[in-house]
Design a protein around this motif. Structure first.
Motif, mmCIF file in Angstrom:
data_model
loop_
_atom_site.group_PDB
_atom_site.id
_atom_site.type_symbol
_atom_site.label_atom_id
_atom_site.label_comp_id
_atom_site.label_asym_id
_atom_site.label_seq_id
_atom_site.Cartn_x
_atom_site.Cartn_y
_atom_site.Cartn_z
ATOM 1 N N UNK A 1 0.829 -1.207 0.000
ATOM 2 C CA UNK A 1 0.000 0.000 0.000
ATOM 3 C C UNK A 1 0.867 1.262 0.000
ATOM 4 N N UNK A 2 2.080 1.134 0.543
ATOM 5 C CA UNK A 2 3.006 2.271 0.558
ATOM 6 C C UNK A 2 3.332 2.708 -0.867
ATOM 7 N N UNK A 3 3.675 1.761 -1.721
ATOM 8 C CA UNK A 3 4.034 2.090 -3.097
ATOM 9 C C UNK A 3 2.830 2.628 -3.860
ATOM 10 N N UNK A 4 1.657 2.057 -3.600
ATOM 11 C CA UNK A 4 0.456 2.552 -4.264
ATOM 12 C C UNK A 4 0.197 4.010 -3.901
ATOM 13 N N UNK A 5 0.409 4.360 -2.636
ATOM 14 C CA UNK A 5 0.217 5.747 -2.190
ATOM 15 C C UNK A 5 1.242 6.674 -2.827
ATOM 16 N N UNK A 6 2.489 6.255 -2.861
ATOM 17 C CA UNK A 6 3.531 7.085 -3.478
ATOM 18 C C UNK A 6 3.240 7.322 -4.951
ATOM 19 N N UNK A 7 2.802 6.278 -5.635
ATOM 20 C CA UNK A 7 2.480 6.412 -7.053
ATOM 21 C C UNK A 7 1.300 7.357 -7.258
ATOM 22 N N UNK A 8 0.295 7.245 -6.402
ATOM 23 C CA UNK A 8 -0.878 8.108 -6.505
ATOM 24 C C UNK A 8 -0.521 9.570 -6.267
ATOM 25 N N UNK A 9 0.399 9.807 -5.337
ATOM 26 C CA UNK A 9 0.818 11.179 -5.028
ATOM 27 C C UNK A 9 1.911 11.681 -5.968
ATOM 28 N N UNK A 10 2.299 10.840 -6.917
ATOM 29 C CA UNK A 10 3.347 11.182 -7.877
ATOM 30 C C UNK A 10 4.664 11.535 -7.186
ATOM 31 N N UNK A 11 4.934 10.832 -6.104
ATOM 32 C CA UNK A 11 6.211 10.990 -5.412
ATOM 33 C C UNK A 11 7.261 10.130 -6.108
ATOM 34 N N UNK A 12 8.373 10.697 -6.548
ATOM 35 C CA UNK A 12 9.405 9.889 -7.204
ATOM 36 C C UNK A 12 9.945 8.803 -6.276
ATOM 37 N N UNK A 13 10.026 7.576 -6.780
ATOM 38 C CA UNK A 13 10.649 6.493 -6.023
ATOM 39 C C UNK A 13 11.190 5.451 -6.994
ATOM 40 N N UNK A 14 12.177 4.707 -6.508
ATOM 41 C CA UNK A 14 12.768 3.610 -7.266
ATOM 42 C C UNK A 14 12.925 2.430 -6.318
ATOM 43 N N UNK A 15 12.561 1.258 -6.778
ATOM 44 C CA UNK A 15 12.735 0.036 -6.011
ATOM 45 C C UNK A 15 14.086 -0.585 -6.325
ATOM 46 N N UNK A 16 14.716 -1.173 -5.306
ATOM 47 C CA UNK A 16 15.911 -1.973 -5.536
ATOM 48 C C UNK A 16 15.641 -3.385 -5.049
ATOM 49 N N UNK A 17 16.079 -4.361 -5.811
ATOM 50 C CA UNK A 17 15.919 -5.799 -5.529
ATOM 51 C C UNK A 17 14.500 -6.283 -5.798
ATOM 52 N N UNK A 18 13.490 -5.493 -5.457
ATOM 53 C CA UNK A 18 12.112 -5.890 -5.755
ATOM 54 C C UNK A 18 11.879 -5.930 -7.257
ATOM 55 N N UNK A 19 11.041 -6.868 -7.688
ATOM 56 C CA UNK A 19 10.678 -6.971 -9.098
ATOM 57 C C UNK A 19 9.156 -7.064 -9.188
ATOM 58 N N UNK A 20 8.458 -5.940 -9.287
ATOM 59 C CA UNK A 20 6.991 -5.992 -9.348
ATOM 60 C C UNK A 20 6.517 -6.824 -10.542
#
Length: 345
Positions: A130-149
């Protein structure tokens, strides 16, 4: 959704005063400012103007969330990220989740309140976060490392976890091993471990062998040899195991040798990460090596370029070591040969 007026009412101040607590806090009495902040915290409110400030990157601080710094692979990645960020005038705000998914939301919220310009994260489960979904909705820049959605097109940098372990399993099969197991920490805390297990299953099935259920340890970095011992005493005992990280493999090697099980004479052990400490052991640890330095540098580069989607897959390699050998009954094998490189796909 909570708004500024709700915060103002709870704090007992006007809407303008509540807004000033965030835009010009120095203009308010300390007690008034504190009431507004406490009301904001209680209601889970974060002003929109802060989010806009983050998106325009007026801040020079980047947030970094990692599972742990006890694992050298994350520490090495962090060092590369700090160096890359410093070179372009940014600093890092760092926190660890200790592999606990429930801590991720609180950590990220704290970082956002510190007005970070963007985040680099390794979460437990990228597809269900849910954290990533919220960041994406708020258009907050983020990058995942090691995770592969698998179901979302979040920006990420990683190795191909599934293919990497498939390669490692196939290598053990080529050494004559037919009874190969996979050892992991708590599977629900790591989508990477689940992908690695899928790669193990792929290679076993490709070789015409039945995959074993994952041998799940209570910790990502410490083994419990009692969980492995029955499989070593079975009518068709395990002769090789792949661990989902190097620290778990090192722990398992030590536990095996204390129990009188020779590594690699009776049990070959392979890790994942390729940390330097594994090469200093006797026997040295064979491992799937991932380029932690490059991964960290790429994450910062992608974040500052505000890459909004897509996965960058880096090359992995199989690092040979003395902890693996041919299966018992086969000809001797020199495990000190060079590394086998595997290109990213």
């Amino acid at each position: 959704m909570t708004d500024l007026l709700s915060v103002a009412k709870l704090a007992g101040v006007s809407r303008a005063t509540a807004a000033r607590a965030f835009s010009d806090p120095q203009l308010l009495k300390a007690s008034t400012r504190q009431r507004v902040l406490e009301a904001s915290e209680q209601l889970g409110f974060r002003p929109n103007h802060i989010a806009r400030q983050l998106r325009t990157q007026t801040s020079r601080t980047l947030g970094v969330l990692l599972p742990s710094l006890l694992n050298p692979v994350f520490a090495q990645q962090l060092q590369a990220m700090e160096r890359q960020a410093r070179n372009v005038g940014y600093g890092l705000l760092i926190a660890t989740s200790d592999y606990q998914p429930q801590r991720e939301a609180a950590i990220v919220e704290h970082m956002l309140r510190q007005r970070v310009a963007g985040l680099v994260l390794t979460v437990a489960d990228a597809d269900n976060s849910t954290v990533l979904a919220t960041l994406a909705e708020e258009q907050m820049p983020f990058v995942l490392t090691h995770n592969v959605p698998q179901r979302h097109d979040y920006p990420a940098v990683c190795v191909d976890n599934r293919q990497a372990v498939a390669d490692a399993t196939a290598h053990l099969h080529a050494l004559g091993h037919r009874h190969i197991g996979m050892v992991a920490g708590p599977m629900l805390q790591s989508d990477r471990a689940r992908l690695r297990y899928q790669g193990y299953c792929d290679a076993m099935q490709q070789a015409g062998l039945a995959p074993q259920p994952v041998i799940e340890m209570p910790s990502h970095t410490h083994s419990d040899f009692r969980l492995l011992k029955p499989l070593l005493n079975a009518p068709e005992p395990l002769t090789a195991v792949i661990c989902t990280n190097d620290l778990l493999a090192i722990s398992l090697m030590g536990a095996a040798m204390r129990a009188g099980v020779q590594v690699p004479g009776e049990l070959s052990v392979m890790g994942f990460d390729g940390t330097d400490i594994g090469e200093q052991l006797a026997p040295s640890l064979a491992s799937v090596a991932q380029p932690s330095d490059l991964l960290g540098a790429c994450a910062i580069e992608m974040l500052l370029q505000q890459t909004t989607s897509g996965t960058r897959v880096l090359a992995h390699r199989l690092r040979h070591g003395e902890s693996i050998a041919r299966a018992p009954g086969h000809a001797s094998f020199s495990s000190t040969s060079g590394n086998h490189h595997v290109n990213a796909k």
